[in-house]
Design an enzyme around this catalytic site. Structure first.
Site, PDB file in Angstrom:
ATOM      1  N   THR A 350       1.441  -1.134   0.363  1.00  0.00           N
ATOM      2  CA  THR A 350       0.072   0.054  -0.029  1.00  0.00           C
ATOM      3  C   THR A 350       0.922   1.602   0.017  1.00  0.00           C
ATOM      4  O   THR A 350       2.091   1.040   0.049  1.00  0.00           O
ATOM      5  CB  THR A 350      -0.902  -0.152   1.381  1.00  0.00           C
ATOM      6  N   GLY A 433      -0.691  -3.972   4.488  1.00  0.00           N
ATOM      7  CA  GLY A 433      -1.165  -4.935   4.537  1.00  0.00           C
ATOM      8  C   GLY A 433      -2.483  -4.847   5.536  1.00  0.00           C
ATOM      9  O   GLY A 433      -2.788  -3.831   6.595  1.00  0.00           O
TER      10      GLY A 433
END
Length: 530
Positions: A350, A433
């Site tokens: 991310t 995550g």
């Protein structure tokens, strides 16, 4: 106070405005936008767009995003859910009739409709100052003229050769003769540049309708996907009410489900029964944090799903009674043996960024394609790399997170915001995550329980209990100091695949007007102020 004889970095400090991202070019882009009259919203979207180019393994226009906003530094925090939905034809029965027994990473059925572009355009239209074309211009230039591959991004790409090689366009864009490029290699994404240019010129419809949408749908259908032009045309995020708890006198705000922010709040509620003292990295303290995480994550996969499709018991999950009950299950000397069963949700990648402008508009912003390089599927003409967020769905109709038409999967990505006494005091986020919920709680405890500054708290070594097990990933600094003690307590200790997570945060000192920012050394980025 930092020990200046040790490797590390100092807090970024400034009085006017600040941005913190995981990529230097993204941070610099945000600062340039602020200098050129943009506000925090404009800067956040511009920075994210740059990261879609230079950190394509972590985020992209084929992915999703979430945001928390404080306008003028108010504690009235706005939340935006920019997560995409399953196609209208994606029923469990239909998928089973096609022979689908699991949602695999590179399968078209793991690809939900991307929500990022819709979110960007909505947030800028509602709260920004600049034209989208000007906001996206830095990303377009990098994609078209080339950028040098940063070290951490190169490291992550090397681990994903098999996935990227599976798609001819992704292989052509990201690999060199089928091999992972070294850090410093110049890459180009000229097709993506053209797509971003169209979005800047025509708005969201350039992506969700017309030739780009037609190519995406045709590409996905060619892989066997159930996506339609209507699925893309109807894509829409929404403003939602944040969920909140109080920890050590501060109000902590998170986006509500379908994100896992509520789990970060649950961990904090459990930790509120265990005041921090002594060494923040003692085995006694980290044992408590690990057990609080294991208990909260057990609840996560039983309950967290799209609230538009299933009932999510938010009040129950955030109740003092539940926090007290879970805290009472923790044995400070031994790992909990029996936890509720739940399905595995993979731990992936991310980007997170935060921006504070001179008017004290505050943005906490997170975006992702889920796994590094997402599904690995990339459209040849428009350069869209698709996420694989649909892997979070279950094909078991009894599960809260079972796939259904138009349903949003449970999301691991979560931005955070701290307020106190009517003011926003800190946007923050921790990438990584499913680690993110623990990462939020771990970071805030180190700041509020132990008085560490933002950078010092970010720099600390990390650990993470793998959900559903008593196994704990530990970075090497912790394995060397507490690994054996954790094994004595009944935990399995193992090395993570790579450094755990990445964080950014900005503290707003309302009395002095000074901003203080931190950025994670596990990534390539930095915090920078003006």
């Amino acid at each position: 106070m930092r020990d200046f004889e040790l490797p590390g970095r100092s807090l970024a400090v400034s009085r006017n405005a600040m941005a913190a991202t995981s990529q230097p070019l993204a941070t610099l882009t945000a600062i340039d936008i602020l200098r050129n009259g943009g506000n925090a919203i404009d800067a956040a979207v511009a920075a994210c767009a740059v990261q879609c180019v230079v950190e394509a393994g972590s985020t992209g226009i084929g992915g999703d995003c979430f945001a928390l906003l404080s306008l003028g530094g108010s504690d009235k925090v706005l939340a935006y859910n920019g997560s995409g939905r399953a196609p209208a034809a994606a029923t469990i029965e239909h998928l089973r009739s096609l022979g689908v027994s699991s949602l695999e990473r590179t399968s078209p059925h793991s690809i939900t409709i991307p929500g990022a572009v819709d979110a960007w355009t909505r947030l800028v239209a509602d709260h920004g100052r600049m034209k989208m074309a000007d906001i996206l211009a830095p990303a377009i230039k990098l994609a078209r003229d080339g950028y040098a591959l940063p070290p951490r991004t190169a490291h992550d790409l090397a681990a994903e050769i098999a996935t990227v090689s599976n798609d001819p366009t992704a292989s052509r864009i990201f690999l060199v003769d089928g091999e992972a490029p070294a850090a410093g290699t110049v890459q180009y994404q000229r097709e993506l540049a053209d797509t971003l240019e169209a979005i800047g010129r025509e708005g969201r419809d350039a992506f969700y309708r017309g030739p780009i949408a037609e190519e995406m749908v045709g590409f996905l259908n060619g892989l066997g996907g159930l996506h339609t032009l209507d699925d893309f045309a109807n894509a829409s995020g929404e403003y939602v009410t944040p969920v909140r708890t109080t920890f050590r006198g501060y109000d902590i705000h998170e986006c509500p489900p379908n994100g896992q922010g509520i789990i970060a709040l649950m961990i904090l509620n459990i930790l509120s029964h265990f005041p921090g003292s002594g060494d923040p990295l003692s085995p006694e303290r980290l044992h408590i944090e690990v057990e609080a995480t294991r208990l909260a994550y057990a609840a996560r996969n039983r309950f967290v799903a799209d609230p538009a499709k299933v009932d999510v018991p938010v009040d129950y999950l955030l109740s003092d009674a539940l926090a007290k009950e879970l805290a009472g299950m923790i044995n400070p000397e031994k790992a909990i043996a029996d936890l509720p069963d739940f399905d595995e949700v993979p731990h992936r990648d991310t980007i997170y960024l935060c921006v504070v402008d001179e008017d004290r508009n505050v943005v906490s912003f997170i975006s992702s394609v889920f796994f590094p390089y997402g599904s690995g599927r990339m459209t040849p003409k428009s350069g869209v790399l698709f996420q694989n967020r649909g892997m979070s769905f279950s094909l078991d109709p009894a599960k809260a997170n079972s796939i259904a038409p138009g349903k949003r999967p449970m999301h691991t990505i979560i931005p955070g915001m701290v307020t106190k006494a009517g003011k926003a005091v800190m946007p923050f986020g921790v990438m990584g995550g499913q680690y993110q919920a623990m990462g939020h709680a771990h970071f805030l405890s180190k700041v509020f329980d132990y008085g560490l500054d933002l950078q010092a708290a970010i720099d600390l070594p990390r650990l993470f209990p793998l959900p559903g097990t008593a196994n704990v990933e530990m970075e090497h600094r912790l394995r060397a100091t507490i690994g054996k003690e954790f094994e004595k307590r009944g935990f399995g200790v193992q090395e993570p695949q790579s450094a755990i997570g990445g964080a950014q945060a900005i503290w707003i000192d309302w009395e002095t007007g000074v901003l203080k920012g931190g950025s994670d050394p596990r990534k390539d980025g930095m915090a920078l102020g003006i």
